[in-house]
Design an enzyme around this catalytic site. Structure first.
Site, PDB file in Angstrom:
ATOM      1  N   LYS A 152     -17.613  -0.810   5.860  1.00  0.00           N
ATOM      2  CA  LYS A 152     -18.010  -1.901   4.959  1.00  0.00           C
ATOM      3  C   LYS A 152     -19.500  -1.901   4.650  1.00  0.00           C
ATOM      4  CE  LYS A 152     -17.819  -6.939   4.531  1.00  0.00           C
ATOM      5  NZ  LYS A 152     -17.384  -8.208   5.188  1.00  0.00           N
ATOM      6  N   MET A 209      24.296   9.609   1.634  1.00  0.00           N
ATOM      7  CA  MET A 209      24.191  10.920   2.277  1.00  0.00           C
ATOM      8  C   MET A 209      24.445  10.811   3.778  1.00  0.00           C
ATOM      9  SD  MET A 209      23.901  14.081   1.483  1.00  0.00           S
ATOM     10  CE  MET A 209      22.983  14.374  -0.029  1.00  0.00           C
ATOM     11  N   GLU A 253       0.807  -1.222   0.000  1.00  0.00           N
ATOM     12  CA  GLU A 253       0.000   0.000   0.000  1.00  0.00           C
ATOM     13  C   GLU A 253       0.841   1.273   0.000  1.00  0.00           C
ATOM     14  OE1 GLU A 253      -2.513  -3.276   1.869  1.00  0.00           O
ATOM     15  OE2 GLU A 253      -0.449  -2.550   2.124  1.00  0.00           O
ATOM     16  N   GLN A 301      -8.881  -5.899  12.330  1.00  0.00           N
ATOM     17  CA  GLN A 301      -8.360  -4.976  11.309  1.00  0.00           C
ATOM     18  C   GLN A 301      -9.069  -3.619  11.337  1.00  0.00           C
ATOM     19  OE1 GLN A 301      -8.110  -7.002   7.454  1.00  0.00           O
ATOM     20  NE2 GLN A 301      -6.041  -7.661   7.989  1.00  0.00           N
TER      21      GLN A 301
END
Length: 588
Positions: A191, A499, A79, A142
């Site tokens: 949902k 860096m 994601e 979740q």
């Protein structure tokens, strides 16, 4: 009235007119599920591409997605990668990038991408799945409170409370993401909202539009700015990402050439002004050109266009451009005077303001000032030490610039290679650089290049990355292979966090604590081939051109090119922390 968590006042958001619905011959009169309404709203917003990853709470959306083939879905590997890809898509097209994720970890995995977009003012609309309304707040499986989590890094965060409000909220989300100073918006989708039914209904007006602030009259400021420009002997334009986002590149060129004023750009502003133009000074700031930084220090008028005076640009604030009066043009009122006091603030869109300024100024020669800058360019150019034994990263960038003639989309990760790309690639047009400026997100490069390539499949997209940054999101190579994206991926492999090592070398007495990756890096060529990409490697200077030419001839899949470079090559010029721009160190 919709339920929302507001992070920016309507007056700040309402800088442009509301967009009218973009109807695309879809039926709006039948009873629909929330999932069907979702896609109809996206089609009305002109969405053609979504980046996403399915999961339990958005399966209703993914099921109905098959009924709307006019929207392309790009299945990513993670994601975060999907959010960066949407970001890259948005930077190239100017349209908002769209993301769909499931609830819980799917939603929280987007956080870095959202924060990255917020820092660089990139329009995103991120749709996150959520548990059913009766379960919210009960730590259901979740569940995550993505609204509160993202509130500090979005312009707006919504949770849809009822299917009747879904369409209106989606349209407002796109309006907010693209209005005023662009940025990300999160819409959380419980949902049960996706399976409930309603008719497509969109309000003719909404609360945000009705509360738009009245556009200020800037006639007086334009007149004052024009007078300062006329009086100035050593003026300088400092152009930022707002010029690119505001599609004001041509207007900037007209203005600079009529007024005969040299132009320096920020990292985010690269491409806004063609670097082939004699008035171009390249990038300013911590790793800017010597002549750009000296021009900032010595100018008597600094004209900031769509820039925010961030710390990487200004160096020590007390010594920043001490001889100049300052004009600051920006769409975001909160940026003006935040870091540097200015004499003439002008709030509004850069494009029309540049047009007005161009109409109100007279052409001037400024021979002495331009001669001084020409002398600086000749005596203090960007240089590096050539070598017959080592591949120089600067040389790689120069060759890419020559091969593409500035007509590629350059996407970078974050680190030394990012600065070398900014210095040694000759940018000639807006939206040709995609890079993480404000947040400095390692891992941004590859997924953002995917978004750029999806947005413009006919463009040459070159992703320049370090070995450290590439490792962070290398799983997205499978996405590039799956969709046959011919991205040219350049890994400048110095066997470490370049860096970080440079700062450890300069400021921590060469104590290289955990910045060596040589023993933990994979074989990047084998990794590329395992995903189905092409892998090429150069270990000697004479191999660089061969590898680049071979890679650029491949048109049907991504190519990973690994270039072995020295871990001790540093980025110069450099303005050390606490120093002023004119105190920069040049290449040793």
């Amino acid at each position: 009235m919709v339920t929302a968590l507001l992070n920016e006042s309507p007056a700040d958001i309402g800088e442009t007119e509301s967009k009218s619905p973009k109807h695309h011959n879809i039926s709006l009169s039948q009873l629909c599920t929330g999932s069907e309404l979702f896609f109809k709203a996206l089609i009305n917003e002109g969405v053609d591409t979504i980046f996403g990853y399915p999961g339990g709470k958005v399966l209703g959306l993914y099921d109905k997605m098959l009924d709307f083939p006019q929207i392309k879905h790009v299945l990513v590997s993670h994601e975060q990668g999907g959010t960066h890809a949407a970001d890259g898509y948005a930077r190239v097209t100017g349209k908002p990038g769209v993301v769909i994720t499931t609830s819980g970890p799917g939603a929280t995995n987007t956080i870095t991408g959202i924060a990255n977009a917020e820092m660089d003012s990139i329009p995103l609309v991120v749709f996150t799945g959520q548990v059913e309304m009766p379960l919210i707040g009960k730590k259901a499986f979740q569940e995550s409170n993505i609204i509160d989590i993202t509130r500090p890094i979005t312009k707006y965060s919504y949770q849809v409370p009822h299917v009747d409000q879904l369409v209106d909220i989606i349209h407002q989300a796109f309006y907010i993401a693209t209005s005023g100073n662009p940025g990300p918006v999160v819409v959380d989708l419980p949902k049960d909202i996706l399976v409930d039914t309603a008719y497509y209904s969109r309000a003719e007006t909404n609360e945000l539009n009705e509360n738009q602030g009245v556009q200020p009259d800037i006639t007086r400021q334009i007149k004052q700015a024009s007078e300062l420009i006329k009086e100035a002997e050593r003026p300088l334009i400092y152009a930022g990402g707002g010029v690119v986002l505001g599609n004001a590149g041509k207007e900037l060129v007209y203005f600079a050439q009529k007024a005969n004023i040299p132009v320096t750009t920020t990292l985010m502003g690269l491409g806004a002004f063609p670097e082939k133009n004699p008035l171009s000074l390249g990038m300013l700031g911590m790793h800017g050109t010597w002549y750009a930084n000296m021009a900032v220090h010595d100018c008597d008028l600094l004209i900031a266009m769509g820039a925010r005076f961030d710390d990487r640009v200004t160096g020590e604030l007390n010594g920043f451009s001490p001889k100049s009066r300052k004009i600051h043009v920006d769409i975001d009122p909160s940026c003006i005077g935040k870091n540097v006091a200015v004499d003439i603030p002008i709030i509004g869109h850069v494009k029309p303001i540049l047009q007005q300024l161009t109409e109100n100024i007279v052409s001037q020669k400024r021979d002495r000032w331009l001669a001084t800058i020409t002398d600086w360019k000749q005596n203090h150019p960007l240089i590096y030490e050539k070598s017959k034994n080592e591949i120089k990263p600067q040389y790689i960038i120069e060759q890419i610039s020559k091969m593409t003639k500035g007509n590629a989309i350059i996407v970078t990760d974050v680190g030394q290679h990012q600065m070398w790309a900014a210095q040694f690639y000759e940018f000639i047009k807006p939206r040709s650089l995609v890079t993480s400026g404000g947040l400095g997100t390692m891992g941004f490069g590859l997924p953002a290049a995917i978004g750029a390539s999806v947005a413009n499949p006919n463009a040459t997209v070159v992703c320049i990355s370090g070995d450290g940054g590439f490792r962070m999101t290398s799983c997205e190579l499978s996405t590039a292979v799956h969709y046959g994206l011919p991205i040219k991926i350049v890994i400048i492999n110095n066997g470490g966090l370049g860096m970080v090592r440079q700062w450890q070398r300069f400021f921590f007495n060469r104590r290289y604590s955990h910045s060596n990756l040589k023993n933990t890096n994979p074989d990047f060529i084998k990794l590329a081939k395992s995903y189905g990409a092409i892998g090429l490697r150069a270990q000697k200077p004479e191999e660089v051109d061969f590898v680049l030419k071979k890679a650029f001839d491949i048109k049907n899949r991504p190519v990973v090119m690994e270039f072995a470079v020295s871990p001790d090559e540093d980025v110069y010029p450099m303005v050390s922390p606490g120093k002023c721009l004119h105190e920069m160190e040049e290449y040793k």
